[in-house]
Design a protein around this motif. Structure first.
Motif, PDB file in Angstrom:
ATOM      1  N   LEU A 137       0.851  -1.182   0.000  1.00  0.00           N
ATOM      2  CA  LEU A 137       0.000   0.000   0.000  1.00  0.00           C
ATOM      3  C   LEU A 137       0.887   1.231   0.000  1.00  0.00           C
ATOM      4  O   LEU A 137       1.936   1.261   0.650  1.00  0.00           O
ATOM      5  N   SER A 138       0.434   2.236  -0.730  1.00  0.00           N
ATOM      6  CA  SER A 138       1.201   3.483  -0.778  1.00  0.00           C
ATOM      7  C   SER A 138       0.227   4.647  -0.736  1.00  0.00           C
ATOM      8  O   SER A 138      -0.963   4.486  -0.975  1.00  0.00           O
ATOM      9  N   VAL A 139       0.775   5.813  -0.446  1.00  0.00           N
ATOM     10  CA  VAL A 139      -0.034   7.032  -0.401  1.00  0.00           C
ATOM     11  C   VAL A 139       0.609   8.056  -1.322  1.00  0.00           C
ATOM     12  O   VAL A 139       1.821   8.044  -1.555  1.00  0.00           O
ATOM     13  N   LEU A 140      -0.212   8.957  -1.838  1.00  0.00           N
ATOM     14  CA  LEU A 140       0.287  10.033  -2.694  1.00  0.00           C
ATOM     15  C   LEU A 140       0.953  11.090  -1.824  1.00  0.00           C
ATOM     16  O   LEU A 140       0.479  11.424  -0.747  1.00  0.00           O
ATOM     17  N   ILE A 141       2.050  11.602  -2.318  1.00  0.00           N
ATOM     18  CA  ILE A 141       2.746  12.693  -1.638  1.00  0.00           C
ATOM     19  C   ILE A 141       2.649  13.912  -2.528  1.00  0.00           C
ATOM     20  O   ILE A 141       2.972  13.857  -3.714  1.00  0.00           O
ATOM     21  N   GLU A 142       2.201  15.010  -1.948  1.00  0.00           N
ATOM     22  CA  GLU A 142       2.100  16.235  -2.720  1.00  0.00           C
ATOM     23  C   GLU A 142       3.492  16.830  -2.850  1.00  0.00           C
ATOM     24  O   GLU A 142       4.202  17.034  -1.861  1.00  0.00           O
ATOM     25  N   ASP A 143       3.845  17.099  -4.068  1.00  0.00           N
ATOM     26  CA  ASP A 143       5.176  17.645  -4.336  1.00  0.00           C
ATOM     27  C   ASP A 143       5.007  19.089  -4.767  1.00  0.00           C
ATOM     28  O   ASP A 143       4.951  19.405  -5.943  1.00  0.00           O
ATOM     29  N   SER A 144       4.894  19.971  -3.809  1.00  0.00           N
ATOM     30  CA  SER A 144       4.671  21.375  -4.139  1.00  0.00           C
ATOM     31  C   SER A 144       5.965  22.076  -4.527  1.00  0.00           C
ATOM     32  O   SER A 144       5.950  23.121  -5.153  1.00  0.00           O
ATOM     33  N   ALA A 145       7.113  21.490  -4.169  1.00  0.00           N
ATOM     34  CA  ALA A 145       8.392  22.148  -4.441  1.00  0.00           C
ATOM     35  C   ALA A 145       8.763  22.069  -5.915  1.00  0.00           C
ATOM     36  O   ALA A 145       9.280  23.022  -6.484  1.00  0.00           O
ATOM     37  N   SER A 146       8.479  20.913  -6.552  1.00  0.00           N
ATOM     38  CA  SER A 146       8.946  20.770  -7.930  1.00  0.00           C
ATOM     39  C   SER A 146       8.034  21.489  -8.903  1.00  0.00           C
ATOM     40  O   SER A 146       8.498  22.035  -9.891  1.00  0.00           O
ATOM     41  N   GLY A 147       6.733  21.466  -8.677  1.00  0.00           N
ATOM     42  CA  GLY A 147       5.810  22.119  -9.597  1.00  0.00           C
ATOM     43  C   GLY A 147       5.764  21.444 -10.943  1.00  0.00           C
ATOM     44  O   GLY A 147       5.207  21.958 -11.893  1.00  0.00           O
ATOM     45  N   CYS A 148       6.376  20.290 -11.071  1.00  0.00           N
ATOM     46  CA  CYS A 148       6.462  19.594 -12.345  1.00  0.00           C
ATOM     47  C   CYS A 148       5.477  18.439 -12.348  1.00  0.00           C
ATOM     48  O   CYS A 148       5.422  17.673 -11.409  1.00  0.00           O
ATOM     49  N   ASN A 149       4.723  18.296 -13.426  1.00  0.00           N
ATOM     50  CA  ASN A 149       3.745  17.227 -13.533  1.00  0.00           C
ATOM     51  C   ASN A 149       4.168  16.162 -14.529  1.00  0.00           C
ATOM     52  O   ASN A 149       3.358  15.432 -15.054  1.00  0.00           O
ATOM     53  N   VAL A 150       5.430  16.080 -14.834  1.00  0.00           N
ATOM     54  CA  VAL A 150       5.935  15.104 -15.793  1.00  0.00           C
ATOM     55  C   VAL A 150       6.658  14.011 -15.009  1.00  0.00           C
ATOM     56  O   VAL A 150       7.317  14.277 -14.014  1.00  0.00           O
ATOM     57  N   HIS A 151       6.549  12.768 -15.517  1.00  0.00           N
ATOM     58  CA  HIS A 151       7.236  11.658 -14.859  1.00  0.00           C
ATOM     59  C   HIS A 151       8.729  11.918 -14.836  1.00  0.00           C
ATOM     60  O   HIS A 151       9.301  12.371 -15.819  1.00  0.00           O
ATOM     61  N   THR A 152       9.307  11.554 -13.718  1.00  0.00           N
ATOM     62  CA  THR A 152      10.752  11.746 -13.606  1.00  0.00           C
ATOM     63  C   THR A 152      11.527  10.614 -14.266  1.00  0.00           C
ATOM     64  O   THR A 152      12.599  10.831 -14.799  1.00  0.00           O
ATOM     65  N   ALA A 153      11.011   9.418 -14.245  1.00  0.00           N
ATOM     66  CA  ALA A 153      11.722   8.290 -14.838  1.00  0.00           C
ATOM     67  C   ALA A 153      11.038   7.922 -16.142  1.00  0.00           C
ATOM     68  O   ALA A 153       9.833   7.807 -16.211  1.00  0.00           O
ATOM     69  N   PRO A 154      11.829   7.751 -17.204  1.00  0.00           N
ATOM     70  CA  PRO A 154      11.206   7.353 -18.466  1.00  0.00           C
ATOM     71  C   PRO A 154      10.697   5.920 -18.379  1.00  0.00           C
ATOM     72  O   PRO A 154      11.316   5.069 -17.749  1.00  0.00           O
ATOM     73  N   GLY A 155       9.526   5.687 -18.955  1.00  0.00           N
ATOM     74  CA  GLY A 155       8.975   4.344 -19.015  1.00  0.00           C
ATOM     75  C   GLY A 155       8.114   3.977 -17.822  1.00  0.00           C
ATOM     76  O   GLY A 155       7.512   2.918 -17.823  1.00  0.00           O
ATOM     77  N   THR A 156       8.049   4.791 -16.806  1.00  0.00           N
ATOM     78  CA  THR A 156       7.169   4.447 -15.688  1.00  0.00           C
ATOM     79  C   THR A 156       5.745   4.807 -16.072  1.00  0.00           C
ATOM     80  O   THR A 156       5.488   5.871 -16.622  1.00  0.00           O
ATOM     81  N   VAL A 157       4.859   3.911 -15.787  1.00  0.00           N
ATOM     82  CA  VAL A 157       3.470   4.118 -16.160  1.00  0.00           C
ATOM     83  C   VAL A 157       2.629   4.009 -14.894  1.00  0.00           C
ATOM     84  O   VAL A 157       2.834   3.117 -14.075  1.00  0.00           O
TER      85      VAL A 157
END
Length: 174
Positions: free
Chosen positions: A109-129
């Protein structure tokens, strides 16, 4: 015997004859009225019996209809009980499977973490879906995950029991 005595004797004889005649007529009248009264009572008794038979027949029909309704309701309740029992056992089986998967670390089980510092909505790792794009997640401790699953299990069981109670009330009130 003197003529007066003969006349008195004749008068007494006539009086005696009249008394016997009146008494006989009275007996005949009483017998006749008694017979008519007995006929009336018998006729009233027969009419009363017919009315009682009609009332009894109607009562039997109503009782039979109520019995049929009750049996239909009981059958419907039995089917609903089977359905709710199956739903509950299926939910418990799914919950047990999820608990086993959590225990063996097949599922985490995991929870979403709000990332307000990056402001980026693009995946950081290529190929992760994933379903949620650009979301960072933190995995929960397995013990906490087990507690969460137990709480949701209790909630699921409560909802299933509530549905069963509501169906029962609906069936009874119809």
């Amino acid at each position: 015997m003197t003529p007066v005595q003969k006349l008195i004797g004749l008068g007494l004889a006539i009086l005696l004859a009249l008394a016997i005649g009146f008494g006989g007529a009275w007996q005949v009248q009483d017998w006749r009225l008694g017979k008519k009264m007995a006929e009336r009572i018998a006729e009233q008794g027969a009419n009363h019996q017919k009315e009682l038979d009609a009332i009894t027949g109607e009562a039997w029909l109503q009782q039979s209809a109520e019995l049929d309704k009750r049996l239909a309701t009981e059958e419907k309740l039995a089917l609903q009980d089977q359905q709710h029992t199956k739903e509950l056992s299926d939910a418990q089986r799914n919950q047990a499977r999820l608990r086993d998967q959590l225990a063996t670390a097949d599922v985490r089980l995991s929870v979403l973490i709000e990332d307000s510092a990056s402001g980026c909505n693009v995946h950081t790792a290529p190929g992760t879906v994933g379903v949620v794009h650009a979301a960072r997640r933190a995995q929960l401790d397995p013990a906490h995950a087990q507690r969460i699953v137990r709480i949701t299990d209790d909630g699921d069981n409560a909802i299933t029991a509530l549905r069963a109670c509501q169906a029962y009330v609906r069936a009874i009130t119809q």
